[in-house]
Every structure is written in structure tokens, then in C-alpha cells.
Design a protein around this motif. Structure first.
Motif, short mmCIF file in Angstrom:
data_model
loop_
_atom_site.label_atom_id
_atom_site.label_comp_id
_atom_site.label_asym_id
_atom_site.label_seq_id
_atom_site.Cartn_x
_atom_site.Cartn_y
_atom_site.Cartn_z
N GLU A 1 1.95 6.40 -7.10
CA GLU A 1 0.86 7.26 -7.58
C GLU A 1 1.14 8.73 -7.31
N ASP A 2 1.64 9.04 -6.12
CA ASP A 2 1.98 10.43 -5.79
C ASP A 2 3.08 10.95 -6.70
N SER A 3 4.08 10.13 -6.97
CA SER A 3 5.18 10.54 -7.85
C SER A 3 4.69 10.79 -9.27
N GLU B 1 0.83 -1.20 0.00
CA GLU B 1 0.00 0.00 0.00
C GLU B 1 0.87 1.26 0.00
N ALA B 2 1.92 1.25 0.81
CA ALA B 2 2.81 2.42 0.88
C ALA B 2 3.54 2.64 -0.44
N ILE B 3 4.02 1.56 -1.05
CA ILE B 3 4.73 1.68 -2.33
C ILE B 3 3.78 2.16 -3.41
N LEU B 4 2.58 1.61 -3.46
CA LEU B 4 1.60 2.04 -4.44
C LEU B 4 1.28 3.52 -4.28
N ASP C 1 4.81 14.34 -11.24
CA ASP C 1 5.41 14.47 -12.57
C ASP C 1 4.44 15.11 -13.55
N ALA C 2 3.18 14.67 -13.52
CA ALA C 2 2.17 15.24 -14.42
C ALA C 2 1.96 16.71 -14.12
N ALA C 3 1.89 17.06 -12.85
CA ALA C 3 1.70 18.47 -12.46
C ALA C 3 2.88 19.32 -12.93
N GLU C 4 4.09 18.80 -12.83
CA GLU C 4 5.27 19.55 -13.27
C GLU C 4 5.25 19.75 -14.78
N ARG C 5 4.82 18.73 -15.53
CA ARG C 5 4.72 18.87 -17.00
C ARG C 5 3.70 19.94 -17.36
#
Length: 72
Positions: free
Chosen positions: A36-38, A29-32, A42-46
Motif C-alpha cells: 500500500e505504501d509503495s 500485515e507488513a507485506i500489505l 507511485d501515485a504521488a510521484e505520477r
């Protein structure tokens, strides 16, 4: 299996016991969530780069509210 410090493993074990889930479930759960957050970041930065370069249009809250008929 990934290697984690023993102190973290103990913390995970306490959380697992308290939540009724396994350490593997908590780790998955933590890795997922991290992945997802990463991806979201990334999408927000693009998008921010496109906005700053003038290739992405932005709208004010007032414009959106008016367009959706949400004005008071």
C-alpha cells in the motif's frame, strides 16, 4: 513460504508472542502495508510529474479554505 533470516524470524516470534498474533499474521500485515505504501508513493510521484509538467492544477491552502468557507 518466503525465506527470511533466522534473526528476523526470532524477532517476529517475539512480536507475535507479545501481540497474541501469529508470525503469518504479522508478515501478511507488513507485506500489505509495504504494498500500500509503495502504491501510494507511485501515485504521488505520477501526480508530482504532472504538476511539474503543468498538467495538474494546484491550489493554495488559503484558496481551499476560502472555497470551503473555512476562513476566520
Amino acid at each position: 513460504m518466503i525465506g527470511i533470516p533466522q534473526s528476523l524470524e526470532k524477532r517476529l516470534a517475539r512480536l507475535a508472542k507479545g501481540s497474541g498474533r501469529s508470525i503469518d499474521e504479522l508478515a501478511r500485515e507488513a507485506i500489505l502495508q509495504y504494498v500500500e505504501d509503495s502504491e501510494d508513493a507511485d501515485a504521488a510521484e505520477r501526480i508530482l510529474r504532472r504538476v511539474r509538467n503543468g498538467r495538474e492544477k494546484t491550489y493554495t491552502l488559503e484558496h481551499v479554505a476560502k472555497r470551503l468557507g473555512l476562513e476566520h
